[in-house]
Motif scaffolding. Structure first.
Motif, PDB file in Angstrom:
ATOM      1  N   ALA A   1      45.036  28.684  41.711  1.00  0.00           N
ATOM      2  CA  ALA A   1      44.788  27.603  40.741  1.00  0.00           C
ATOM      3  C   ALA A   1      45.978  26.655  40.638  1.00  0.00           C
ATOM      4  N   SER A   2      47.189  27.189  40.851  1.00  0.00           N
ATOM      5  CA  SER A   2      48.367  26.319  40.727  1.00  0.00           C
ATOM      6  C   SER A   2      48.541  25.431  41.962  1.00  0.00           C
TER       7      SER A   2
ATOM      8  N   SER B   1      34.389  25.990  41.450  1.00  0.00           N
ATOM      9  CA  SER B   1      35.517  25.844  42.382  1.00  0.00           C
ATOM     10  C   SER B   1      36.809  26.314  41.726  1.00  0.00           C
ATOM     11  N   PHE B   2      36.998  25.934  40.446  1.00  0.00           N
ATOM     12  CA  PHE B   2      38.219  26.369  39.757  1.00  0.00           C
ATOM     13  C   PHE B   2      38.208  27.881  39.532  1.00  0.00           C
TER      14      PHE B   2
ATOM     15  N   ARG C   1      33.405  23.673  37.875  1.00  0.00           N
ATOM     16  CA  ARG C   1      33.716  24.961  37.220  1.00  0.00           C
ATOM     17  C   ARG C   1      33.844  26.099  38.224  1.00  0.00           C
TER      18      ARG C   1
ATOM     19  N   TYR D   1      43.697  26.946  49.648  1.00  0.00           N
ATOM     20  CA  TYR D   1      42.745  28.001  49.258  1.00  0.00           C
ATOM     21  C   TYR D   1      42.332  28.925  50.410  1.00  0.00           C
TER      22      TYR D   1
ATOM     23  N   LEU E   1      39.335  29.374  42.717  1.00  0.00           N
ATOM     24  CA  LEU E   1      40.789  29.224  42.914  1.00  0.00           C
ATOM     25  C   LEU E   1      41.552  30.210  42.024  1.00  0.00           C
ATOM     26  N   ARG E   2      41.085  30.364  40.784  1.00  0.00           N
ATOM     27  CA  ARG E   2      41.769  31.327  39.885  1.00  0.00           C
ATOM     28  C   ARG E   2      41.644  32.736  40.450  1.00  0.00           C
ATOM     29  N   ARG E   3      40.451  33.065  40.955  1.00  0.00           N
ATOM     30  CA  ARG E   3      40.216  34.414  41.480  1.00  0.00           C
ATOM     31  C   ARG E   3      41.188  34.756  42.597  1.00  0.00           C
TER      32      ARG E   3
END
Ligand SMILES: Cc1cc2nc3c(=O)[nH]c(=O)nc-3n(C[C@H](O)[C@H](O)[C@H](O)COP(=O)(O)OP(=O)(O)OC[C@H]3O[C@@H](n4cnc5c(N)ncnc54)[C@H](O)[C@@H]3O)c2cc1C
Length: 403
Positions: A78-79, A68-69, A66, A225, A72-74
């Motif tokens: 994420a893509s 880590s994702f 959770r 990332y 990545l979204r921040r």
């Protein structure tokens, strides 16, 4: 930059995630990284044999990562990973038989039960033995949620003992649980402690079926990332320094800043260490009051090597992005071309818990990888290996404990 609110020591995933979270809250942050590139153990480097950028080992994420994702979204990345809709793992066993474990899109725990019931790598006796884990995984999940003090595994037992005690058949252990334990803990199941493994199972198998899905970075880790995080931090007024090995300045028992390359000082209200356990002691002449016992405990921790062999072939030999090779020294093979969408024919073979082979020379490791690949994947037997290189051990570059 004016005096930062926080200095983050270490530009690996932990340091970058901490810094991104802090700048998000308006803090002025400086990240300092000893090496020329960001990313640490989850980073990329130039392969000496080919000059190509490769990752420090293939990294996978699971749907249950959770934080880590969220990171990545921040940072808008994420893509940069492709997530399976639900867990699907192709395997080739020691006899060369190919099967696929495929979780149907059913609620927990039926997606796992359904996958195992359908998995033709197993006999019926093996399939039914998975039912023995249902109750114990639920106990572990309740423990994680703070709803029970009962432990699903004792700290003294090994993963192997725990699996046997819970009725898992030899074939199910060989094909599923032991490769999973090796990949997650980087230690042979006969040695690894059971509680962290049980926690992995509790997180993977509930409550969302997607928690057990595999996610693969579709770019190099640097692009996936590390550079997005750098841009995110800098765009919010933060500073990222590389080639900057630091020591922490401690005054009156408190960390008050850092000294970069034994010269320049940066004072800050907070100093965050995001270095691995084996580098923690080197940060201090004398650790701050509250950190001494942590530094002492860290210095007693052992590490376990992981070995990656990269093979550049003259043709594509896999028809899926990765294949599990249970029972072999190289337990996984990843097709970097299929994962990244590039036309490259680079395969990465991974050996976790690799103490037995880590001292081998490059050529011997490459030969081992070629041999095991040929045994498992018939199409590889006629492929020409254009280049091969191995990285493994327990220190950088490309050479880290799994941690
Ligand atoms: C080959 C391999 C494969 C892996 N595969 C997976 C996987 O598939 N899935 C998964 O979840 N995990 C995997 N891992 C584990 C994962 O890479 C690590 O858990 C993660 O990268 C640790 O990040 P970190 O930021 O805590 O530490 P690190 O990545 O070690 O970063 C710490 C940073 O601190 C820097 N540093 C140290 N001392 C100083 C100093 N004095 N001054 C300044 N900087 C300093 C270091 O240079 C380093 O860049 C794998 C690891 C390896 C090695």
């Amino acid at each position: 930059m004016t005096r930062p609110d926080a200095v983050v020591v270490g530009g690996g995933v932990a340091g970058l995630a901490a810094a991104a979270a802090l700048v998000d809250r308006g803090a002025r942050v400086t990240v300092v990284e000893a090496r020329p590139m960001l990313g640490g153990r989850a980073g990329s480097y130039l392969d000496p044999a080919t000059g190509e950028e490769v990752d420090n080992g293939q990294h996978i994420l699971l749907g249950c990562y959770r934080e880590s994702f969220a990171f990545l979204r921040r940072v808008g990345a994420a893509s940069h990973v492709r997530v399976q809709p639900s867990l699907e793992v192709p395997y080739v066993d020691l006899g060369g038989i190919r099967t696929t474990l495929s979780c149907p899109l059913l609620p927990v725990p039926w997606h796992l039960v359904g996958a195992i019931i359908e998995w033709d790598a197993l006999r019926w006796r093996d399939r039914l033995s998975v039912l023995g884990l249902g109750q114990v995984i639920r106990t572990a999940q309740r423990h994680l949620a703070g709803k029970t003090t009962r432990l699903a595994a004792s700290p003294e037992e090994t993963v192997e003992n725990w699996l046997v005690r819970n009725g898992q058949s030899a074939r199910l252990r060989e094909m599923l649980w032991e490769p999973l334990a090796l990949a997650a803990l980087n230690q042979p199941p006969a040695e690894a402690a059971a509680p962290p493994f049980v926690r992995v199972l509790a997180e993977m198998f509930g409550p969302e079926p997607s928690a057990s899905s595999i996610a693969l970075p579709i770019l190099s880790l640097r692009e996936m990332y590390a550079e997005p995080a750098r841009r995110y931090i800098e765009a919010r007024g933060g500073e990222v320094l590389t080639n900057a090995r630091v020591r922490v300045i401690v005054e009156h028992g408190r960390a008050v800043g850092i000294r970069v390359r034994d010269r320049e000082e940066i004072r800050a209200a907070s100093v965050i260490s995001a270095v691995p356990w084996f580098a923690l002691g080197d940060l201090f002449d004398e650790p701050p009051d509250r950190v001494g016992s942590l530094v002492a405990a860290a210095s007693r921790m052992a590490s376990y090597p992981i070995v990656t062999v990269n093979l550049w072939l003259d043709r594509r030999v896999l028809d899926t992005p990765f294949v599990g090779l249970p029972g072999r020294a190289m337990q996984w093979v990843f097709d970097r071309g299929q994962i990244t969408g590039l036309s490259a024919t680079l395969l990465s073979l991974v050996s976790s818990g690799a103490a037995a082979i880590v001292t081998e020379e490059n050529d011997a490791l490459v030969a081992l990888a070629v041999k095991e690949l040929g045994e498992a994947i018939p199409a590889a037997r006629s492929a020409v290996v254009r280049a091969g290189s191995a990285a493994g051990g327990d220190r950088p570059p490309g050479v880290h404990p799994r941690g």
